[in-house]
Design an enzyme around this catalytic site. Structure first.
Site, short mmCIF file in Angstrom:
data_model
loop_
_atom_site.label_atom_id
_atom_site.label_comp_id
_atom_site.label_asym_id
_atom_site.label_seq_id
_atom_site.Cartn_x
_atom_site.Cartn_y
_atom_site.Cartn_z
N THR A 183 114.72 63.66 36.09
CA THR A 183 113.34 63.74 35.58
C THR A 183 113.33 64.60 34.32
O THR A 183 114.00 65.63 34.26
CB THR A 183 112.39 64.32 36.65
N PHE A 185 111.31 67.05 32.05
CA PHE A 185 110.21 68.01 32.06
C PHE A 185 109.96 68.45 30.63
O PHE A 185 110.90 68.65 29.87
CB PHE A 185 110.57 69.24 32.90
#
Length: 193
Positions: A183, A185
């Site tokens: 992911t 960020f």
């Protein structure tokens, strides 16, 4: 791992907003990437961004993209519309764990709760285990709800830290369908200077 947006000179830690309950992936990212800051939880991405705009926190760490599912919504759209400075960004590996109250087993568990983005990262595994997904506001929030209920038919998908925080047993680690599950960020600031 190198921190993001590390303070320079005599700067001291501040407050970093994230969405979710303690033990969530965003909380984990704050602890790992900004250990000098107090990680401050908010129930929604919008609330975390509003806190940054209002000056309640100095920055916010928000997930905007996942390698398996693409954009993390509504976070990505809210970040784009927020008119906040992106100070830095980082891709982090995401490892999903299946957890339940002590005494539960893969045979006793029927439903699995988590944030919709997390559930979309492991549908094949959940189907193979015969589990029915149930959407929750957050990965760690789902873990907390499962722990509080104490129902051996309920499980959660969350980071392993959530199992520690809410005293759950891990039934299976690494249940994400992709081995390279990551992911992105972004670290946001209201004052980019």
């Amino acid at each position: 791992m190198e921190g993001v947006g590390r303070p320079s000179g005599d700067d001291v830690g501040g407050r970093c907003a994230y969405q979710g309950a303690p033990g969530a992936f965003s909380h984990e990212a704050c602890l790992d990437l900004r250990p000098w800051d107090e990680a401050v939880p908010y129930d929604s991405f919008e609330a975390a961004l509003d806190a940054l705009k209002a000056g309640e926190v100095g920055c916010a760490l928000i997930p905007v993209e996942n390698s398996a599912i693409g954009r993390v919504e509504p976070a990505a759209s809210l970040v784009e519309a927020a008119d906040l400075a992106v100070v830095s960004e980082i891709w982090r590996p995401i490892r999903l764990a299946l957890m339940a109250p002590p005494g539960a087993s893969l045979r006793s568990v029927k439903t699995v709760e988590s944030h919709p983005a997390a559930l979309r990262q492991c549908p094949e595994t959940l189907a193979a285990l015969g589990l029915t997904p149930v959407e929750a506001f957050d990965t760690a929030g789902a873990a907390r709800a499962v722990a509080e209920a104490g129902d051996l038919s309920r499980a959660a998908v969350a980071p392993t830290r959530a199992a520690e925080v809410y005293e759950l047993s891990i039934l299976r680690n690494d249940i994400q369908d992709s081995e390279d599950n990551r992911t992105r960020f972004v670290l946001l600031s209201a004052n980019p200077g």
